[in-house]
Design a protein around this motif. Structure first.
Motif, PDB file in Angstrom:
ATOM      1  N   SER A 118       0.823  -1.208   0.000  1.00 51.12           N
ATOM      2  CA  SER A 118       0.000   0.000   0.000  1.00 51.12           C
ATOM      3  C   SER A 118       0.856   1.256   0.000  1.00 51.12           C
ATOM      4  O   SER A 118       0.625   2.190  -0.780  1.00 51.12           O
ATOM      5  N   VAL A 119       1.863   1.274   0.871  1.00 51.77           N
ATOM      6  CA  VAL A 119       2.725   2.454   0.966  1.00 51.77           C
ATOM      7  C   VAL A 119       3.552   2.625  -0.300  1.00 51.77           C
ATOM      8  O   VAL A 119       3.729   3.752  -0.796  1.00 51.77           O
ATOM      9  N   SER A 120       4.065   1.526  -0.830  1.00 49.60           N
ATOM     10  CA  SER A 120       4.867   1.599  -2.067  1.00 49.60           C
ATOM     11  C   SER A 120       4.041   2.164  -3.210  1.00 49.60           C
ATOM     12  O   SER A 120       4.534   2.979  -4.003  1.00 49.60           O
ATOM     13  N   LYS A 121       2.787   1.756  -3.304  1.00 49.31           N
ATOM     14  CA  LYS A 121       1.913   2.266  -4.357  1.00 49.31           C
ATOM     15  C   LYS A 121       1.723   3.775  -4.226  1.00 49.31           C
ATOM     16  O   LYS A 121       1.745   4.508  -5.224  1.00 49.31           O
ATOM     17  N   ILE A 122       1.552   4.238  -2.989  1.00 48.83           N
ATOM     18  CA  ILE A 122       1.382   5.677  -2.747  1.00 48.83           C
ATOM     19  C   ILE A 122       2.640   6.435  -3.149  1.00 48.83           C
ATOM     20  O   ILE A 122       2.583   7.457  -3.846  1.00 48.83           O
ATOM     21  N   LYS A 123       3.788   5.951  -2.700  1.00 47.20           N
ATOM     22  CA  LYS A 123       5.052   6.642  -2.975  1.00 47.20           C
ATOM     23  C   LYS A 123       5.384   6.652  -4.466  1.00 47.20           C
ATOM     24  O   LYS A 123       5.833   7.683  -5.002  1.00 47.20           O
ATOM     25  N   VAL A 124       5.156   5.526  -5.131  1.00 48.82           N
ATOM     26  CA  VAL A 124       5.458   5.454  -6.560  1.00 48.82           C
ATOM     27  C   VAL A 124       4.554   6.387  -7.344  1.00 48.82           C
ATOM     28  O   VAL A 124       4.997   7.069  -8.279  1.00 48.82           O
ATOM     29  N   ARG A 125       3.280   6.434  -6.966  1.00 49.82           N
ATOM     30  CA  ARG A 125       2.354   7.322  -7.665  1.00 49.82           C
ATOM     31  C   ARG A 125       2.763   8.778  -7.493  1.00 49.82           C
ATOM     32  O   ARG A 125       2.753   9.556  -8.458  1.00 49.82           O
ATOM     33  N   GLN A 126       3.133   9.149  -6.278  1.00 49.35           N
ATOM     34  CA  GLN A 126       3.576  10.521  -6.049  1.00 49.35           C
ATOM     35  C   GLN A 126       4.796  10.858  -6.899  1.00 49.35           C
ATOM     36  O   GLN A 126       4.854  11.919  -7.532  1.00 49.35           O
ATOM     37  N   GLN A 127       5.766   9.970  -6.904  1.00 51.07           N
ATOM     38  CA  GLN A 127       6.978  10.206  -7.678  1.00 51.07           C
ATOM     39  C   GLN A 127       6.663  10.274  -9.166  1.00 51.07           C
ATOM     40  O   GLN A 127       7.215  11.108  -9.904  1.00 51.07           O
ATOM     41  N   SER A 128       5.762   9.402  -9.614  1.00 47.18           N
ATOM     42  CA  SER A 128       5.393   9.376 -11.023  1.00 47.18           C
ATOM     43  C   SER A 128       4.736  10.685 -11.441  1.00 47.18           C
ATOM     44  O   SER A 128       5.075  11.257 -12.491  1.00 47.18           O
ATOM     45  N   TRP A 129       3.788  11.163 -10.652  1.00 44.69           N
ATOM     46  CA  TRP A 129       3.104  12.416 -10.982  1.00 44.69           C
ATOM     47  C   TRP A 129       4.076  13.595 -10.985  1.00 44.69           C
ATOM     48  O   TRP A 129       4.012  14.459 -11.860  1.00 44.69           O
ATOM     49  N   LEU A 130       4.957  13.612  -9.987  1.00 47.69           N
ATOM     50  CA  LEU A 130       5.916  14.716  -9.893  1.00 47.69           C
ATOM     51  C   LEU A 130       6.841  14.732 -11.098  1.00 47.69           C
ATOM     52  O   LEU A 130       7.088  15.795 -11.698  1.00 47.69           O
ATOM     53  N   GLU A 131       7.354  13.579 -11.490  1.00 44.28           N
ATOM     54  CA  GLU A 131       8.265  13.510 -12.627  1.00 44.28           C
ATOM     55  C   GLU A 131       7.555  13.888 -13.923  1.00 44.28           C
ATOM     56  O   GLU A 131       8.134  14.553 -14.795  1.00 44.28           O
ATOM     57  N   ALA A 132       6.294  13.474 -14.077  1.00 48.02           N
ATOM     58  CA  ALA A 132       5.542  13.832 -15.275  1.00 48.02           C
ATOM     59  C   ALA A 132       5.289  15.331 -15.334  1.00 48.02           C
ATOM     60  O   ALA A 132       5.400  15.950 -16.404  1.00 48.02           O
ATOM     61  N   TYR A 133       4.968  15.929 -14.198  1.00 48.07           N
ATOM     62  CA  TYR A 133       4.737  17.381 -14.139  1.00 48.07           C
ATOM     63  C   TYR A 133       6.020  18.135 -14.490  1.00 48.07           C
ATOM     64  O   TYR A 133       6.003  19.107 -15.258  1.00 48.07           O
TER      65      TYR A 133
END
Length: 515
Positions: free
Chosen positions: A390-405
């Motif tokens: 659960s935590v890994s999914k949250i962290k990866v999503r945050q990193q993914s959105w930030l990098e895309a932005y």
């Protein structure tokens, strides 16, 4: 004596008494703060209000926080949900500081939980109680989902519930005014956090009121064995807390029922399927309630606050099941999980640890209990829906959105620096919008694509408010959604992929229309 009153001593005493717990808290805090940014679904909208003010108008109401809770027409009721974040936003825009406060809330829940178990059991020294409680509370997927991200009010609800129970039990044992008003205050705030939260704050005092009046609670006068004045004074707090149900009902009718009925948009849980996915902790809660009911029925035990909390937790679980479904790993079940931890701690304090201490030392008993809890946590992590996942999914999503932005920002800036027209096209289905951070990108036109209407409208920049037809050189991008949100555009125009997320996510794509 003077040295004992120095400010640093309480923390030093705690560190010396609980070094493993302190290390656990420190490591957990690092995990919570590391990689945290504002890239959460709902927070994308709320945070745009915070960053837009530049903290020059701190103590003002943010429309994002208010509209989420007060402008609902789907029969939902949570007017004070997320308002802890709202208040934090007045003082700082740094979400890492918000996460530190969230960590402090979690550790407060743990410490209060251990104190509650100690008071309910009547034992002062319980081997490894704080460590066991910490492990049980912190290493569950519901806790991870609620505390490693901000948008879910169950985090603040459980925090208030823990403080409420601590104040209520303190008043039950000491009868002082401070705990009376503290419990009433926490209860009054708590019923406005979530639509079914009222059962968590009203059911326990109702149980104590009824059971005490029947003579089933130790130290409380029965209805027949006392005068009406003595009975009313003894149960004054319970009567006040039960009246919160009337306050909730009136507020719900005015703030949610009437507006939702007028809007006639349907309830938020329409078309929901029956969903029930319990874990072993939920079945333990059921079993513990049955054992306690049998023990009270044969008069081998007296009813206490924990029994009222168990009934409240079961009622809350039934409410979730009927409204939106019950899945033990979801953040929605956090209050139920917290009550289950109290049950587990009570079993350890009253039944298991005394038996172990008769044959060994308290240190050995604590080590055995901690090892068993670690074993259950390891077993939980054999399941696909665990804390780490659960935590890994949250962290990866945050990193993914930030990098895309950051990628669309860098690519658009590079194109604009060359003197070329920079037109950015995004999907209406995205959490990101013109007034939600996209207006900070480099562009000549910021264009919204509406898949339902199949049209494009210029939201910011040249020709604002007009319909738009894509042309060669335009950028199609998605930060938080997959390519299906731009499907019809990708099928209509030839494009070149400029960026793809490297975190194994389907979101984070940037295309450029080719001549």
């Amino acid at each position: 004596a003077q040295q004992q009153t120095t400010p640093g001593n309480p923390l030093l005493r705690f560190a010396r008494a609980h070094p493993l717990v302190l290390a656990l808290f420190a490591g957990y805090t690092v995990a919570m703060v590391h990689g945290t940014n504002w890239m959460y679904p709902e927070l994308v909208g709320w945070y745009s209000d915070v960053s837009g003010e530049h903290l020059l108008n701190n103590f003002s109401f943010r429309q994002g926080f208010l509209s989420e809770t007060m402008r609902r027409d789907d029969y939902r009721f949570f007017p004070l949900a997320h308002q802890d974040l709202h208040i934090l936003s007045w003082f700082t825009a740094y979400v890492k500081v918000w996460m530190l406060v969230s960590a402090a809330e979690l550790f407060t829940i743990v410490v209060v939980s251990a104190r509650l178990i100690r008071r309910l059991s009547g034992r002062i020294q319980i081997p490894a109680l704080l460590l066991i409680t910490s492990l049980l509370v912190m290493f569950h997927p519901a806790t991870g989902m609620a505390f490693f991200q901000f948008p879910y009010c169950e985090r603040f609800l459980t925090f208030l519930l823990a403080l409420y129970c601590g104040a209520y039990l303190h008043h039950h044992q000491h009868r002082n005014k401070a705990s009376f008003y503290t419990a009433l205050l926490f209860g009054l705030i708590g019923i406005f956090i979530k639509d079914i939260a009222v059962v968590l704050f009203v059911v326990p005092p109702s149980v104590m009121l009824v059971a005490g009046s029947l003579g089933m609670v130790e130290g409380r006068p029965s209805w027949k064995g006392s005068s009406r004045a003595e009975w009313a004074e003894a149960y004054r707090l319970e009567l006040w807390l039960c009246s919160l149900a009337l306050i909730f009902l009136l507020a719900y009718v005015v703030l949610s029922l009437l507006p939702s009925a007028f809007a006639n948009q349907g309830s938020y849980n329409k078309n929901k399927w029956f969903l029930f996915a319990p874990d072993w902790r939920f079945w333990f809660l059921i079993g513990f309630c049955l054992v306690r009911t049998a023990a009270i029925g044969v008069q081998r035990s007296r009813l206490n606050l924990l029994d009222g909390l168990n009934l409240a937790a079961l009622t809350y679980a039934i409410g979730l099941l009927l409204l939106i479904g019950f899945e033990s790993h979801k953040y929605l079940t956090l209050p139920v999980q917290w009550v289950t931890v109290l049950d587990l701690g009570f079993v350890w304090a009253c039944w298991i640890s005394p038996a172990l201490e008769r044959y060994s030392s308290a240190r050995v008993a604590g080590a055995v209990g901690s090892a068993v809890v670690l074993g259950t946590i390891a077993f939980d992590h054999l399941q696909p829906l665990n804390l780490v996942a659960s935590v890994s999914k949250i962290k990866v999503r945050q990193q993914s959105w930030l990098e895309a932005y950051q990628a669309i920002d860098a690519i658009s800036a590079q194109i604009r620096n060359k003197g070329e027209a920079t037109n950015l096209i995004y999907s209406k289905q995205s959490w990101f919008r013109a007034k939600r951070h996209l207006n900070k990108l480099h562009f000549d036109r910021l264009i919204r694509f509406d898949p339902e209407r199949n049209n494009l409208v210029v939201m910011e920049g040249t020709d604002k408010g007009t319909l738009y037809t894509p042309q060669a050189g335009d950028l199609l991008f998605t930060i938080d959604r997959d390519s299906s949100t731009l499907k019809s555009l990708l099928e209509r125009w030839p494009t070149k992929l400029l960026y793809r997320d490297i975190n194994d996510q389907k979101n984070g794509l940037i295309y450029r229309i080719q001549p």
